[in-house]
Design an enzyme around this catalytic site. Structure first.
Site, PDB file in Angstrom:
ATOM      1  N   TYR A 134      14.991  -3.773   8.020  1.00 55.39           N
ATOM      2  CA  TYR A 134      16.156  -2.905   8.028  1.00 55.39           C
ATOM      3  C   TYR A 134      16.439  -2.315   9.413  1.00 55.39           C
ATOM      4  CZ  TYR A 134      19.482  -0.927   4.809  1.00 55.39           C
ATOM      5  OH  TYR A 134      20.612  -0.659   4.093  1.00 55.39           O
ATOM      6  N   LYS A 201       6.377  -7.875  -1.664  1.00 55.55           N
ATOM      7  CA  LYS A 201       6.421  -9.337  -1.713  1.00 55.55           C
ATOM      8  C   LYS A 201       5.222  -9.845  -0.902  1.00 55.55           C
ATOM      9  CE  LYS A 201       8.637 -13.110  -2.836  1.00 55.55           C
ATOM     10  NZ  LYS A 201       8.728 -13.605  -4.205  1.00 55.55           N
ATOM     11  N   ASP A 253      10.207  -9.824  -7.019  1.00 55.77           N
ATOM     12  CA  ASP A 253      11.060 -10.586  -7.948  1.00 55.77           C
ATOM     13  C   ASP A 253      10.663 -10.320  -9.391  1.00 55.77           C
ATOM     14  OD1 ASP A 253       8.833 -11.776  -6.813  1.00 55.77           O
ATOM     15  OD2 ASP A 253       9.443 -13.810  -7.245  1.00 55.77           O
ATOM     16  N   ASP A 277      16.231  -0.820  -0.927  1.00 51.50           N
ATOM     17  CA  ASP A 277      17.684  -0.888  -0.853  1.00 51.50           C
ATOM     18  C   ASP A 277      18.222  -1.683  -2.042  1.00 51.50           C
ATOM     19  OD1 ASP A 277      20.174  -0.543   0.431  1.00 51.50           O
ATOM     20  OD2 ASP A 277      20.061  -2.548   1.283  1.00 51.50           O
TER      21      ASP A 277
END
Ligand code: NAD
Length: 386
Positions: A134, A201, A253, A277
């Site tokens: 980001y 992740k 996910d 986000d």
């Protein structure tokens, strides 16, 4: 007790939603505490209003006041596209090290949701605000910079990258991750929330997102021993242990599908910047959208509450925006100040107004048989429902 609170009206719909929100906040406080708790509001200039009055988008006087502020609330601030200045929101986050973005997501009865059981959604997202992809450290494809970096990776680190690639850098630190996860754990313990889930992740990005996970568990063992239990150490299916918080982790996910199909199993979510986000907006959509999603950004000294949506330029000046996000951010501020009764009054008033089905256009679109009212009237209805 009188608390000094700085406010920034914001751009676009900001002045309208603030004008509708402020009387509701004051009325809730008066009703809950009959003058025992009060707010001394002080306006700070930022954005277009500041530019008109001072020639600067973020005047030095505003920065100075915020340096010592404890509590502030703001409307949305616009970022003109292509005019070469960076987002004021990002600037504020960086100037004041507002490292934790906190967004509660809860269902309000009456709003249509894509879920079968939206009432099971009651989560609070803690999103890291200062690190990760980001930050936008990027190099365009085929530029001298990207070519140099690709050559460095090849020659110095033995890593092969397609010479035509664009590149992005993802910095994440133990310090940044730990302070965010610490806040999430403290929050869960203080509010009796059953669990904190680390979203990551790390199976693919082992040292950045995997680091976030590992640093989180290490922090919990070091600083929250006895109060925080790892999910792995418990009987499968344990969702709550009174007085303690369960720490678990989910790959990003997988978490996206689990919050949809098993929302009751998640309470506080701690996420790195980019995951945070995505999950913030996805969860807000599960319960009815951004118009009533509150939020805050926090440093170690400043709690900065904000309407989570943008300036909605096409709605500006038309008395059609929903002031709900601003008002519920105010309720969150009351809770933060320990004025829980005022916060509860606002939440109950919101439920009553939604049940009455006279709402702003964004909500009317999601409710059968609802009548549309303007921003000001919606605020008045909330005030009356207190
Ligand atoms: P936006 O949030 O302004 O609009 C997205 C959608 O939400 C639009 O359909 C809009 O009509 C709707 N919406 C927004 N606020 C609403 C409200 N109060 N009531 C009902 N519906 C509402 O996002 P955008 O169009 O991407 O951005 C517009 C400007 O806002 C940009 O300059 C952007 O940089 C800025 N922005 C600021 C913040 C902030 O200050 N925290 C956040 C996001 C965007």
């Amino acid at each position: 007790m009188k608390e000094l609170v700085y406010f920034i009206e914001g751009d676009g719909t900001g002045p309208e939603i603030w004008a509708a929100a402020r009387p509701v906040l004051e009325a809730a406080l008066a009703k809950a505490y009959a003058g025992e708790h009060q707010i001394e509001w002080q306006e700070l200039l930022a954005g277009e209003k500041a530019f008109k009055e001072t020639g600067e988008m973020l005047p030095a006087a505003t920065i100075d006041k915020l340096k010592t502020a404890k509590t502030a609330i703001k409307g949305p601030l616009g970022t003109p596209v292509g005019k070469g200045f960076r987002s004021l929101n990002v600037t504020l986050r960086q100037l004041f090290d507002l490292y934790a973005c906190i967004r509660p997501v809860k269902y309000f009865q009456g709003i249509q949701s894509p879920l079968k059981h939206p009432e099971l959604v009651d989560m609070v997202i803690f999103r890291e605000n200062t690190e990760d992809l980001y930050l936008g450290i990027e190099f365009a494809a085929q530029t001298p910079e990207s070519k140099k970096l690709i050559a460095f990776l090849r020659d110095e680190l033995g890593v092969s990258v397609d010479p035509e690639a664009a590149l992005g850098i993802k910095p994440m630190t133990a310090r940044g991750s730990r302070r965010l996860i610490r806040r999430a754990l403290q929050y869960a313990l203080e509010r009796g929330r059953p669990s904190v889930t680390i979203m990551h992740k790390g199976n693919i990005m082992k040292y950045t997102e995997g680091g976030f996970r590992a640093w989180g568990y290490a922090l919990a063992a070091e600083e929250f021993a006895g109060r925080c239990l790892a999910e792995e150490s418990l009987e499968p299916g344990t969702l709550r242990i009174p007085g303690k918080v369960i720490l678990k982790d989910r790959i990003a996910d997988n978490l996206f599908q689990q919050v949809l199909v098993r929302p009751a199993e998640f309470s506080v979510i701690a996420a790195p910047n980019l995951n945070g986000d995505y999950i913030s907006d996805a969860l807000a959509a599960q319960v009815g959208g951004l118009g009533i999603a509150p939020g805050m950004n926090m440093s170690d000294s400043l709690a900065f509450f904000e309407a989570t949506h943008g300036t909605a330029p096409r709605m500006a000046g038309k008395d059609s925006a929903n002031p709900g996000s601003f008002i519920l951010s105010g309720a969150m501020m009351f809770e933060h100040l320990g004025w829980r009764k005022a916060a509860e009054l606002i939440e109950r008033a919101m439920l009553r107004v939604l049940a009455g089905k006279r709402v702003t256009t964004d909500l009317a679109r999601q409710m059968d048989g609802a009548a549309t009212v303007g921003c000001r009237e919606f605020g008045e209805l909330l005030g009356a429902a207190l």
